[in-house]
Every structure is written in structure tokens, then in C-alpha cells.
Design a protein around this motif. Structure first.
Motif, PDB file in Angstrom:
ATOM      1  N   GLY A 196       0.558  -4.821  -9.283  1.00 19.32           N
ATOM      2  CA  GLY A 196      -0.375  -5.390  -8.313  1.00 19.32           C
ATOM      3  C   GLY A 196      -0.410  -4.702  -6.960  1.00 19.32           C
ATOM      4  N   HIS A 197       0.263  -3.568  -6.839  1.00 24.76           N
ATOM      5  CA  HIS A 197       0.261  -2.825  -5.580  1.00 24.76           C
ATOM      6  C   HIS A 197      -0.862  -1.790  -5.601  1.00 24.76           C
ATOM      7  N   ARG A 225       0.851  -1.184   0.000  1.00 27.17           N
ATOM      8  CA  ARG A 225       0.000   0.000   0.000  1.00 27.17           C
ATOM      9  C   ARG A 225       0.890   1.240   0.000  1.00 27.17           C
ATOM     10  N   CYS A 226       0.760   2.044  -1.040  1.00 28.66           N
ATOM     11  CA  CYS A 226       1.713   3.140  -1.256  1.00 28.66           C
ATOM     12  C   CYS A 226       1.051   4.515  -1.291  1.00 28.66           C
ATOM     13  N   ALA A 227       1.875   5.505  -0.987  1.00 27.46           N
ATOM     14  CA  ALA A 227       1.538   6.903  -1.211  1.00 27.46           C
ATOM     15  C   ALA A 227       2.557   7.431  -2.209  1.00 27.46           C
ATOM     16  N   VAL A 228       2.106   8.228  -3.150  1.00 27.61           N
ATOM     17  CA  VAL A 228       2.986   8.836  -4.145  1.00 27.61           C
ATOM     18  C   VAL A 228       2.929  10.346  -3.937  1.00 27.61           C
ATOM     19  N   ASP A 236      -2.730   7.028  -1.702  1.00 29.28           N
ATOM     20  CA  ASP A 236      -2.700   8.484  -1.591  1.00 29.28           C
ATOM     21  C   ASP A 236      -1.777   9.020  -2.672  1.00 29.28           C
ATOM     22  N   TYR A 237      -2.134  10.151  -3.222  1.00 27.61           N
ATOM     23  CA  TYR A 237      -1.298  10.823  -4.219  1.00 27.61           C
ATOM     24  C   TYR A 237      -1.432  12.317  -3.981  1.00 27.61           C
ATOM     25  N   ILE A 276       4.883   6.481 -11.711  1.00 22.27           N
ATOM     26  CA  ILE A 276       4.998   5.707 -10.472  1.00 22.27           C
ATOM     27  C   ILE A 276       3.681   4.991 -10.178  1.00 22.27           C
ATOM     28  N   GLN A 277       2.576   5.726 -10.262  1.00 23.31           N
ATOM     29  CA  GLN A 277       1.272   5.129  -9.976  1.00 23.31           C
ATOM     30  C   GLN A 277       0.956   3.983 -10.931  1.00 23.31           C
TER      31      GLN A 277
END
Length: 164
Positions: free
Chosen positions: A41-42, A12-15, A46-47, A33-34
């Protein structure tokens, strides 16, 4: 020694794009990146786009790291040596553990593509409050290189290491 199991769920990522001029429409590096994260598959939870000001970058990363649904923050922009390039300065103050190999290998790979200008990159990675943080240059070519060659191949393993 055997490596621990790799994370069994999407990371789970934030960019975060650090720029004084980019908009959602013109933020090619943030979009790359997104796209690469979701294709692998991630999840992008938040962006944001934030001005290149340490007083904004550091607190934003602190806030994102406190969110339970974020394992990793990937920033793009502000890693050079120009007066307005302050991302490294803000991130370096936060990191509790650094991954020096990330910056070293990234600059080595960049050198193969752009030559000696790679030395001006202050790309950095590490851990803050059990959240993995990568800070990449703003160049879309640099972002693609870092994501494909370094971050995506190791992201699940690195996150699982922090949760071991």
C-alpha cells in the motif's frame, strides 16, 4: 509508554539500485522492492539505477531527500566489501542518525539463511534530513528478507516517528 499513532497515509518511497551492470529490465532486486512496497500500500515516487560511485550515490540521495514527496529511500547494491562496493561509504557519510539495530538484525537473519558470509554485509539504515534511508545488498534473496522481515513491518511507524 504508548507508541505514537502510525502514519495514516502510504509511505512515499524512492528506490535506487546501485549497479554498474543492471538495467531496468535486469534489475530484479529493484523490481522486488517496488512490488513489495506497492503491494503493502505504499507509493514508489522515484526509481533509478546509478553506478556504484560515491560521487553519484551521495548527491542523488541528497537530492531525493529534498523532495517533499519522498519519505524513504531504499537502495539496493554495493554493500559488500569488493572494491566497487561503495554504497555504504556514501550513505554512512550522509546519515545524521543511524539505526544500528537494522544492520545487526539483518545480519543475524541473513546468518540463519547463508551462514557466516552474512558478516560481509554492510547493510545500514538511518535518517538524513527527515528522510529514512535503507541500504540493502543487491541479492534478491537479501532484499526480500530485509523488506519482509524488517522494513515493511516498521516503515509507517518509523516515518511517523520522524514527523512527530
Amino acid at each position: 509508554m504508548a507508541h505514537p499513532q502510525v502514519l495514516s497515509r502510504p509511505v512515499r518511497c524512492a528506490v535506487v539500485t546501485v549497479s554498474d551492470t543492471r538495467t531496468v529490465e535486469s534489475d530484479r532486486s529493484g523490481q522486488i522492492i517496488q512490488t513489495l512496497l506497492t503491494t503493502a500500500g505504499h507509493r514508489v515516487h522515484d526509481y533509478r539505477i546509478v553506478p556504484d560511485e560515491p560521487a553519484r550515490i551521495g548527491p542523488l540521495c541528497q537530492t531525493l531527500a529534498q523532495e517533499a514527496e519522498i519519505d524513504c529511500i531504499i537502495l539496493t547494491g554495493g554493500t559488500g566489501i569488493a572494491p566497487r562496493d561503495t554504497t555504504y561509504d556514501a550513505i554512512a557519510l550522509l546519515l545524521e542518525k543511524t539505526l544500528p539495530g537494522f544492520g545487526e538484525i539483518f545480519r543475524q537473519l541473513s546468518f540463519q539463511e547463508i551462514g557466516s558470509r552474512a558478516m560481509a554485509s554492510r547493510a545500514v539504515a538511518g535518517v538524513y534530513r527527515s528522510t529514512l534511508i535503507f541500504s540493502l545488498p543487491g541479492s534478491s534473496n537479501a532484499v526480500t528478507l530485509a523488506m519482509e522481515a524488517l522494513i515493511l513491518p516498521e516503515l509507517p511507524h518509523l516515518v511517523s516517528q520522524m514527523q512527530a
